[in-house]
Design a protein around this motif. Structure first.
Motif, short mmCIF file in Angstrom:
data_model
loop_
_atom_site.label_atom_id
_atom_site.label_comp_id
_atom_site.label_asym_id
_atom_site.label_seq_id
_atom_site.Cartn_x
_atom_site.Cartn_y
_atom_site.Cartn_z
N THR A 43 50.18 3.75 106.57
CA THR A 43 51.27 3.67 105.60
C THR A 43 51.26 2.28 104.98
N GLY A 44 51.71 2.18 103.76
CA GLY A 44 51.76 0.89 103.09
C GLY A 44 50.39 0.38 102.70
N THR A 45 49.38 1.24 102.67
CA THR A 45 48.04 0.82 102.31
C THR A 45 47.93 0.72 100.80
N HIS A 46 47.66 -0.49 100.32
CA HIS A 46 47.47 -0.66 98.87
C HIS A 46 46.01 -0.40 98.55
N LEU A 47 45.80 0.49 97.60
CA LEU A 47 44.46 0.77 97.13
C LEU A 47 44.37 0.44 95.65
N SER A 48 43.28 -0.18 95.26
CA SER A 48 43.04 -0.45 93.84
C SER A 48 42.80 0.89 93.14
N PRO A 49 42.92 0.91 91.81
CA PRO A 49 42.60 2.14 91.08
C PRO A 49 41.19 2.65 91.38
N ALA A 50 40.22 1.74 91.48
CA ALA A 50 38.85 2.16 91.78
C ALA A 50 38.76 2.77 93.18
N MET A 51 39.46 2.20 94.14
CA MET A 51 39.46 2.75 95.50
C MET A 51 40.09 4.13 95.52
N ARG A 99 39.45 9.86 96.10
CA ARG A 99 39.69 11.22 95.57
C ARG A 99 38.37 11.96 95.38
N ASN A 100 37.38 11.27 94.84
CA ASN A 100 36.07 11.89 94.64
C ASN A 100 35.47 12.33 95.97
N ALA A 101 35.58 11.50 96.99
CA ALA A 101 35.05 11.85 98.31
C ALA A 101 35.76 13.08 98.86
N ILE A 102 37.07 13.14 98.69
CA ILE A 102 37.84 14.28 99.18
C ILE A 102 37.42 15.56 98.46
N LYS A 103 37.15 15.46 97.16
CA LYS A 103 36.73 16.63 96.38
C LYS A 103 35.27 16.98 96.60
N GLY A 104 34.52 16.11 97.27
CA GLY A 104 33.10 16.34 97.47
C GLY A 104 32.27 16.00 96.24
N ALA A 105 32.83 15.23 95.34
CA ALA A 105 32.15 14.84 94.10
C ALA A 105 31.39 13.53 94.31
N ASP A 106 30.59 13.16 93.31
CA ASP A 106 29.93 11.87 93.31
C ASP A 106 31.00 10.79 93.45
N LEU A 107 30.81 9.86 94.37
CA LEU A 107 31.82 8.82 94.60
C LEU A 107 32.16 8.05 93.33
N TYR A 108 31.18 7.88 92.46
CA TYR A 108 31.35 7.04 91.27
C TYR A 108 31.79 7.81 90.02
N GLN A 109 32.03 9.10 90.15
CA GLN A 109 32.45 9.91 89.01
C GLN A 109 33.75 9.38 88.43
N GLY A 110 33.78 9.25 87.11
CA GLY A 110 34.99 8.82 86.43
C GLY A 110 35.24 7.32 86.46
N MET A 111 34.30 6.58 87.02
CA MET A 111 34.45 5.12 87.07
C MET A 111 33.63 4.51 85.94
#
Length: 78
Positions: A3-11, A16-28
């Motif tokens: 909880t309280g974990t700050h993630l940058s937009p890129a993180m 999200r990409n990893a959760i979806k099973g997509a290329d990690l760098y998609q949309g970056m």
């Protein structure tokens, strides 16, 4: 769950990409792709991705927090 974990937009995008099973760098963007190794390393260091780029249960929980029932604090009117 973290909880309280700050993630940058890129993180957030990479996780999200990893959760979806997509290329990690998609949309970056290109700059983020070039710095993506640091983003990936940061997610691994926080225990949100494993060494095989799979989301951990903590990583999944960032976007799917367990619903908690609200219990009023003592002395605080409900």
């Amino acid at each position: 769950m973290m909880t309280g974990t700050h993630l940058s937009p890129a993180m957030r995008t990479m996780l999200r990409n990893a959760i979806k099973g997509a290329d990690l760098y998609q949309g970056m963007g290109n700059a983020a792709r070039k710095a993506g190794g640091g983003t990936r390393s940061a997610l691994i260091a926080r225990g949100l991705l494993d060494a095989n780029d799979k989301p951990t249960s903590a990583g999944i929980a960032i976007f799917n927090p367990v619903a908690h029932s609200h219990t009023p604090h003592a002395g605080v009117p409900a």
